[in-house]
Design a protein around this motif. Structure first.
Motif, PDB file in Angstrom:
ATOM      1  N   GLU A 141      26.714  27.702  29.136  1.00 51.32           N
ATOM      2  CA  GLU A 141      26.743  26.407  29.812  1.00 51.32           C
ATOM      3  C   GLU A 141      26.768  25.291  28.766  1.00 51.32           C
ATOM      4  O   GLU A 141      25.916  25.247  27.890  1.00 51.32           O
ATOM      5  CB  GLU A 141      25.497  26.274  30.704  1.00 51.32           C
ATOM      6  CG  GLU A 141      25.219  24.891  31.256  1.00 51.32           C
ATOM      7  CD  GLU A 141      26.327  24.382  32.144  1.00 51.32           C
ATOM      8  OE1 GLU A 141      26.946  23.371  31.754  1.00 51.32           O
ATOM      9  OE2 GLU A 141      26.569  24.986  33.206  1.00 51.32           O
ATOM     10  N   GLU A 151      26.462  21.991  29.297  1.00 54.27           N
ATOM     11  CA  GLU A 151      25.506  20.908  29.552  1.00 54.27           C
ATOM     12  C   GLU A 151      24.153  21.352  29.010  1.00 54.27           C
ATOM     13  O   GLU A 151      23.432  22.129  29.635  1.00 54.27           O
ATOM     14  CB  GLU A 151      25.417  20.613  31.043  1.00 54.27           C
ATOM     15  CG  GLU A 151      26.701  20.053  31.650  1.00 54.27           C
ATOM     16  CD  GLU A 151      26.520  19.740  33.122  1.00 54.27           C
ATOM     17  OE1 GLU A 151      25.446  19.245  33.507  1.00 54.27           O
ATOM     18  OE2 GLU A 151      27.455  20.019  33.889  1.00 54.27           O
ATOM     19  N   HIS A 177      26.461  27.411  24.290  1.00 55.24           N
ATOM     20  CA  HIS A 177      27.183  26.301  24.916  1.00 55.24           C
ATOM     21  C   HIS A 177      28.690  26.375  24.676  1.00 55.24           C
ATOM     22  O   HIS A 177      29.414  25.439  24.991  1.00 55.24           O
ATOM     23  CB  HIS A 177      26.645  24.973  24.375  1.00 55.24           C
ATOM     24  CG  HIS A 177      25.149  24.875  24.425  1.00 55.24           C
ATOM     25  ND1 HIS A 177      24.443  24.874  25.609  1.00 55.24           N
ATOM     26  CD2 HIS A 177      24.219  24.804  23.433  1.00 55.24           C
ATOM     27  CE1 HIS A 177      23.150  24.790  25.345  1.00 55.24           C
ATOM     28  NE2 HIS A 177      22.996  24.755  24.047  1.00 55.24           N
ATOM     29  N   ASP A 234      29.571  28.942  33.028  1.00 57.09           N
ATOM     30  CA  ASP A 234      30.179  27.692  33.449  1.00 57.09           C
ATOM     31  C   ASP A 234      31.699  27.814  33.314  1.00 57.09           C
ATOM     32  O   ASP A 234      32.202  28.635  32.534  1.00 57.09           O
ATOM     33  CB  ASP A 234      29.659  26.554  32.566  1.00 57.09           C
ATOM     34  CG  ASP A 234      30.090  25.187  33.067  1.00 57.09           C
ATOM     35  OD1 ASP A 234      30.368  25.064  34.268  1.00 57.09           O
ATOM     36  OD2 ASP A 234      30.161  24.253  32.251  1.00 57.09           O
ATOM     37  N   GLY A 240      35.613  29.232  31.244  1.00 53.01           N
ATOM     38  CA  GLY A 240      34.913  30.322  31.904  1.00 53.01           C
ATOM     39  C   GLY A 240      35.816  31.335  32.578  1.00 53.01           C
ATOM     40  O   GLY A 240      35.519  32.534  32.599  1.00 53.01           O
ATOM     41  N   LEU A 251      29.048  29.067  37.443  1.00 51.62           N
ATOM     42  CA  LEU A 251      28.469  27.773  37.771  1.00 51.62           C
ATOM     43  C   LEU A 251      29.496  26.709  37.429  1.00 51.62           C
ATOM     44  O   LEU A 251      30.002  26.681  36.306  1.00 51.62           O
ATOM     45  CB  LEU A 251      27.199  27.527  36.954  1.00 51.62           C
ATOM     46  CG  LEU A 251      26.092  28.585  37.032  1.00 51.62           C
ATOM     47  CD1 LEU A 251      24.958  28.208  36.095  1.00 51.62           C
ATOM     48  CD2 LEU A 251      25.588  28.731  38.459  1.00 51.62           C
ATOM     49  N   THR A 252      29.818  25.848  38.385  1.00 50.90           N
ATOM     50  CA  THR A 252      30.858  24.865  38.105  1.00 50.90           C
ATOM     51  C   THR A 252      30.719  23.628  38.973  1.00 50.90           C
ATOM     52  O   THR A 252      30.156  23.677  40.076  1.00 50.90           O
ATOM     53  CB  THR A 252      32.249  25.483  38.328  1.00 50.90           C
ATOM     54  OG1 THR A 252      33.247  24.497  38.097  1.00 50.90           O
ATOM     55  CG2 THR A 252      32.383  25.996  39.747  1.00 50.90           C
ATOM     56  N   LYS A 302      27.863  23.074  41.375  1.00 49.36           N
ATOM     57  CA  LYS A 302      26.886  22.061  40.979  1.00 49.36           C
ATOM     58  C   LYS A 302      27.053  20.816  41.845  1.00 49.36           C
ATOM     59  O   LYS A 302      28.187  20.475  42.210  1.00 49.36           O
ATOM     60  CB  LYS A 302      27.106  21.669  39.509  1.00 49.36           C
ATOM     61  CG  LYS A 302      27.009  22.812  38.518  1.00 49.36           C
ATOM     62  CD  LYS A 302      27.394  22.300  37.136  1.00 49.36           C
ATOM     63  CE  LYS A 302      27.421  23.415  36.122  1.00 49.36           C
ATOM     64  NZ  LYS A 302      27.879  22.955  34.794  1.00 49.36           N
TER      65      LYS A 302
END
Length: 221
Positions: A7, A9, A31, A51, A59, A78-79, A101
């Motif tokens: 991820e 972020e 990251h 992500d 991803g 996760l997006t 998200k």
């Protein structure tokens, strides 16, 4: 169990890692997409949280590369992209689930546990060793019907020993699955948790195999 978060972020990744560690998971974080692919290929993870928008390699490409390499680790994407075509692309490249998200942390943990339950090697959430029952999905432990309260780390160490009951499990293997890759402390921390488990389960529950590791030999009381 060991998780990998890929991820970009940083604040979100750190927050998720902190929360999941408190849940008893060992969590590694990166990251960058390329590094995430490398870690997922080389490490022994029970689940990867991935992500979509990542530097180095997005991803979708990371997911596709893992599946092309016949790596069957569960992948939860996760997006911030919430379109139906985005979700379809993630699933088509090999992801097992997709979370948009912003998301609820409670829902995230529930999705993680659901994915872990689906793995063939974890078809049953219950692990029985003698009169000890370890419920991996609810993270509960009981012996002869009496519930035993364990901390997150104690449960994680017990889980590694219980699923391999009768086998020797080395300190290195326990460290790999219970502590994250950033842990630089004394490997003897494992002894501390094994001692705590012996106090709660009974002194004869876990044998020390000198120079090799530990073996769960618990029998019915």
């Amino acid at each position: 169990m060991r998780l990998l978060i890929v991820e970009d972020e940083v604040r979100l990744a750190v927050s998720l890692a902190r929360g999941l560690t408190a849940e008893g998971f060992a969590v590694d974080v990166t990251h960058d997409g390329r590094e995430g692919l490398f870690l997922a290929m080389e490490g022994s993870y029970d689940l990867v949280m991935l992500d979509v928008n990542l530097p180095g390699m997005n991803g979708y490409r990371v997911c596709a590369a893992l599946r092309q390499a016949e790596n069957d680790v569960p992948i939860l994407m996760l997006t911030a992209k919430d379109g139906e075509y985005d979700e379809a692309e993630g699933l088509d490249t090999g992801a097992d689930d997709y979370l948009t998200k912003p998301f609820s942390y409670v829902v995230l943990v529930a999705r993680i546990r659901a994915l872990l339950r689906r793995r063939p090697r974890a078809a049953s959430p219950l692990v029985r060793v003698g009169d000890l029952v370890v419920n991996r999905s609810k993270r509960r432990v009981a012996r002869a019907g009496t519930v035993i309260e364990l901390s997150g780390k104690e449960f994680a160490v017990l889980e590694q020993l219980a699923v391999r009951a009768g086998e020797i499990v080395s300190k290195a293997e326990i460290l790999e699955h219970v502590w994250d890759s950033a842990y630089q402390g004394d490997a003897n921390i494992v002894e501390v948790y094994v001692s705590a488990l012996r106090r709660k389960l009974g002194s004869g529950a876990i044998e020390t195999v000198r120079g090799a590791g530990y073996r769960m030999v618990l029998h019915a009381a």
